[in-house]
Enzyme design. Structure first.
Site, PDB file in Angstrom:
ATOM      1  N   ARG A 104       6.746 -10.601  -6.714  1.00 18.52           N
ATOM      2  CA  ARG A 104       6.929  -9.240  -6.201  1.00 18.52           C
ATOM      3  C   ARG A 104       8.340  -9.187  -5.645  1.00 18.52           C
ATOM      4  O   ARG A 104       8.690  -9.942  -4.733  1.00 18.52           O
ATOM      5  CB  ARG A 104       5.891  -8.910  -5.134  1.00 18.52           C
ATOM      6  CG  ARG A 104       6.229  -7.639  -4.377  1.00 18.52           C
ATOM      7  CD  ARG A 104       5.096  -7.126  -3.537  1.00 18.52           C
ATOM      8  NE  ARG A 104       4.067  -6.534  -4.382  1.00 18.52           N
ATOM      9  CZ  ARG A 104       3.103  -5.731  -3.928  1.00 18.52           C
ATOM     10  NH1 ARG A 104       3.047  -5.417  -2.648  1.00 18.52           N
ATOM     11  NH2 ARG A 104       2.205  -5.225  -4.748  1.00 18.52           N
ATOM     12  N   HIS A 131       4.786  -1.570 -11.750  1.00 12.03           N
ATOM     13  CA  HIS A 131       3.676  -2.295 -11.112  1.00 12.03           C
ATOM     14  C   HIS A 131       2.547  -2.406 -12.157  1.00 12.03           C
ATOM     15  O   HIS A 131       1.483  -1.784 -12.011  1.00 12.03           O
ATOM     16  CB  HIS A 131       3.229  -1.512  -9.872  1.00 12.03           C
ATOM     17  CG  HIS A 131       2.338  -2.273  -8.947  1.00 12.03           C
ATOM     18  ND1 HIS A 131       2.044  -3.611  -9.109  1.00 12.03           N
ATOM     19  CD2 HIS A 131       1.659  -1.865  -7.820  1.00 12.03           C
ATOM     20  CE1 HIS A 131       1.229  -4.000  -8.139  1.00 12.03           C
ATOM     21  NE2 HIS A 131       0.987  -2.966  -7.349  1.00 12.03           N
ATOM     22  N   GLN A 134      -1.288  -3.199 -11.348  1.00  8.48           N
ATOM     23  CA  GLN A 134      -2.058  -2.097 -10.792  1.00  8.48           C
ATOM     24  C   GLN A 134      -2.635  -1.231 -11.915  1.00  8.48           C
ATOM     25  O   GLN A 134      -3.761  -0.731 -11.824  1.00  8.48           O
ATOM     26  CB  GLN A 134      -1.176  -1.247  -9.873  1.00  8.48           C
ATOM     27  CG  GLN A 134      -1.923  -0.128  -9.181  1.00  8.48           C
ATOM     28  CD  GLN A 134      -2.923  -0.628  -8.150  1.00  8.48           C
ATOM     29  OE1 GLN A 134      -2.563  -1.401  -7.278  1.00  8.48           O
ATOM     30  NE2 GLN A 134      -4.171  -0.193  -8.259  1.00  8.48           N
ATOM     31  N   ASP A 219       0.765   8.340  -4.957  1.00  7.49           N
ATOM     32  CA  ASP A 219       1.241   7.127  -4.280  1.00  7.49           C
ATOM     33  C   ASP A 219       2.099   7.596  -3.105  1.00  7.49           C
ATOM     34  O   ASP A 219       2.428   8.785  -2.993  1.00  7.49           O
ATOM     35  CB  ASP A 219       2.060   6.287  -5.285  1.00  7.49           C
ATOM     36  CG  ASP A 219       2.497   4.928  -4.741  1.00  7.49           C
ATOM     37  OD1 ASP A 219       1.958   4.479  -3.707  1.00  7.49           O
ATOM     38  OD2 ASP A 219       3.390   4.309  -5.359  1.00  7.49           O
ATOM     39  N   CYS A 259      -3.071   3.604  -5.499  1.00 12.09           N
ATOM     40  CA  CYS A 259      -2.991   2.139  -5.501  1.00 12.09           C
ATOM     41  C   CYS A 259      -3.160   1.537  -4.114  1.00 12.09           C
ATOM     42  O   CYS A 259      -3.467   0.355  -3.989  1.00 12.09           O
ATOM     43  CB  CYS A 259      -1.673   1.693  -6.136  1.00 12.09           C
ATOM     44  SG  CYS A 259      -0.203   2.168  -5.204  1.00 12.09           S
ATOM     45  N   ARG A 287      -8.312  -5.109  -8.937  1.00 12.04           N
ATOM     46  CA  ARG A 287      -7.105  -5.945  -9.028  1.00 12.04           C
ATOM     47  C   ARG A 287      -7.515  -7.401  -9.256  1.00 12.04           C
ATOM     48  O   ARG A 287      -6.903  -8.123 -10.044  1.00 12.04           O
ATOM     49  CB  ARG A 287      -6.269  -5.838  -7.734  1.00 12.04           C
ATOM     50  CG  ARG A 287      -5.689  -4.455  -7.453  1.00 12.04           C
ATOM     51  CD  ARG A 287      -4.599  -4.108  -8.438  1.00 12.04           C
ATOM     52  NE  ARG A 287      -3.530  -5.102  -8.458  1.00 12.04           N
ATOM     53  CZ  ARG A 287      -2.537  -5.189  -7.561  1.00 12.04           C
ATOM     54  NH1 ARG A 287      -2.456  -4.317  -6.584  1.00 12.04           N
ATOM     55  NH2 ARG A 287      -1.607  -6.131  -7.679  1.00 12.04           N
TER      56      ARG A 287
HETATM   57  N1  NVA Z   1       5.239   2.579  -4.718  1.00 15.01           N
HETATM   58  C1  NVA Z   1       4.713   1.664  -3.732  1.00 15.01           C
HETATM   59  C2  NVA Z   1       3.552   0.901  -4.281  1.00 15.01           C
HETATM   60  C3  NVA Z   1       2.925  -0.080  -3.306  1.00 15.01           C
HETATM   61  C4  NVA Z   1       1.784  -0.852  -3.911  1.00 15.01           C
HETATM   62  C5  NVA Z   1       5.818   0.713  -3.286  1.00 15.01           C
HETATM   63  O1  NVA Z   1       6.574   0.235  -4.142  1.00 15.01           O
HETATM   64  O2  NVA Z   1       5.943   0.464  -2.086  1.00 15.01           O
HETATM   65  N1   CP Z   2      -1.558  -1.739  -4.459  1.00 17.42           N
HETATM   66  C1   CP Z   2      -0.900  -2.855  -4.027  1.00 17.42           C
HETATM   67  O1   CP Z   2      -0.156  -3.499  -4.793  1.00 17.42           O
HETATM   68  O2   CP Z   2      -1.144  -3.184  -2.736  1.00 17.42           O
HETATM   69  P1   CP Z   2      -0.383  -4.284  -1.856  1.00 17.42           P
HETATM   70  O3   CP Z   2       1.015  -3.779  -1.600  1.00 17.42           O
HETATM   71  O4   CP Z   2      -1.205  -4.418  -0.631  1.00 17.42           O
HETATM   72  O5   CP Z   2      -0.327  -5.572  -2.646  1.00 17.42           O
END
Ligand code: NVA
Ligand code: CP
Length: 304
Positions: A104, A131, A134, A219, A259, A287
């Site tokens: 990540r 992502h 997801q 989101d 998500c 997930r």
């Molecule tokens: N768009 C959000 C998704 C988190 C799972 C982010 O990147 O923070």
């Molecule tokens: N939806 C998701 O990826 O959640 P986290 O940021 O908690 O991993």
């Protein structure tokens, strides 16, 4: 050995994505069987996090453990990667010790560079652009509740962010039409839009976007790394909230997904997660199942 990575949904064919989702559904039913079989006993998953996470960390770590292996959490705060060791060097060394790696991070180019120098499968656990894990969970959830999503209409309400761009690739890979309602200046990247324009409609009206929609998704307005833009974004996104009133414009059997984490009072109303259309808790649980199926797919490919 067929080394496969999963950096975006385009790394698998539509048939392979369907296969992973069917396997995820099967694994969800047969948890005891998987646990007993321990198909990846003593295999080690490296879990590199340069951003925070709840669901992704726990689902990957629990998932590899259920498959008989071990998850190793590697925060950039405590590794040399976080102190500027080159990505290529880190990839060569880590992949010489691990069986599979999830990352990540921020720029999508970071994971592309890591994968280029990795000798084991690399999974995108979220970048600024995509992502894809997801989306596996979201598509599994849709299939479980409504069957195939092929030919359906999905409405994306809000930011043209990593989740939105993942839905854009999903529109092509899973065969649905995507209506995106976003404020001016918050569109997804123009090149991705251009390459998928037959499957996507952009509008400024959330009502327009959800008309005839079978699935409504949103989101957060400010993603990780955009915290300082929060106030400005709250202004720009006013009117882009998914709430009970907006859902009345969608099809009667439309589902709602997010998500998570969610911000009640911003992109969703206070009670939206508990709305009759909401499947967010199942989506979050999936997930775990979808990623187990993905890891099995990539590890088996690497052994073949
Ligand atoms: N768009 C959000 C998704 C988190 C799972 C982010 O990147 O923070
Ligand atoms: N939806 C998701 O990826 O959640 P986290 O940021 O908690 O991993």
């Amino acid at each position: 050995m067929a080394l496969r990575h999963f950096l975006t949904l385009n790394d698998c064919s539509p048939e392979e994505l369907d296969q992973i989702i069917q396997r995820a559904i099967e694994m969800k039913k047969d948890l005891a069987v998987i646990r007993d079989a321990e198909p990846f006993k003593r295999h080690v998953l490296g879990m590199i996090f340069e951003k925070s996470s709840t669901r992704t960390r726990v689902s990957f770590e629990a998932g590899i453990t259920q498959l008989g292996g071990h998850g190793m959490f590697l925060s950039s705060r405590d590794t040399q990667l976080g102190r500027g060791e080159p990505i290529a060097d880190s990839a060569k060394v880590l992949s010489s010790m691990l069986d599979i790696i999830m990352i990540r991070t921020f720029g999508h180019d970071r994971i592309e560079e890591f994968a280029e120098h990795s000798s084991v499968p690399v999974i995108n656990a979220l970048t600024d652009d995509y992502h894809p894990c997801q989306l596996l969970a979201d598509m599994q959830t849709y299939v479980e509740y409504r069957g195939s999503i092929k030919g359906k209409t999905v409405a994306w309400i809000g930011d043209g962010n990593n989740m939105c761009q993942s839905y854009m690739l999903a529109a092509k890979q899973f065969g649905f039409h995507l209506n995106i309602a976003c404020p001016e200046g918050f569109e997804p990247k123009a090149d991705i839009l251009e390459s998928l324009k037959d499957r996507i409609t952009i509008t400024r009206s959330p009502k327009e976007a959800v008309k005839n929609a079978d699935l409504v998704v949103t989101d957060v307005w400010a993603s990780m790394g955009q915290e300082e833009e929060q106030k400005q974004r709250e202004k720009a996104f006013a009117g882009f909230q998914v709430n009970e009133a907006l859902m009345t414009y969608a099809n009667d059997d439309a589902l709602f997904m997010h998500c998570l984490p969610a911000h009640r009072g911003e992109e969703i109303s206070e009670n939206m997660l508990e709305h009759a259309s909401s499947v967010v808790w199942h989506e979050a649980e999936n997930r775990l199942h979808a990623q187990k199926a993905l890891m099995e797919f990539l590890l088996l490919a690497a052994k073949s």
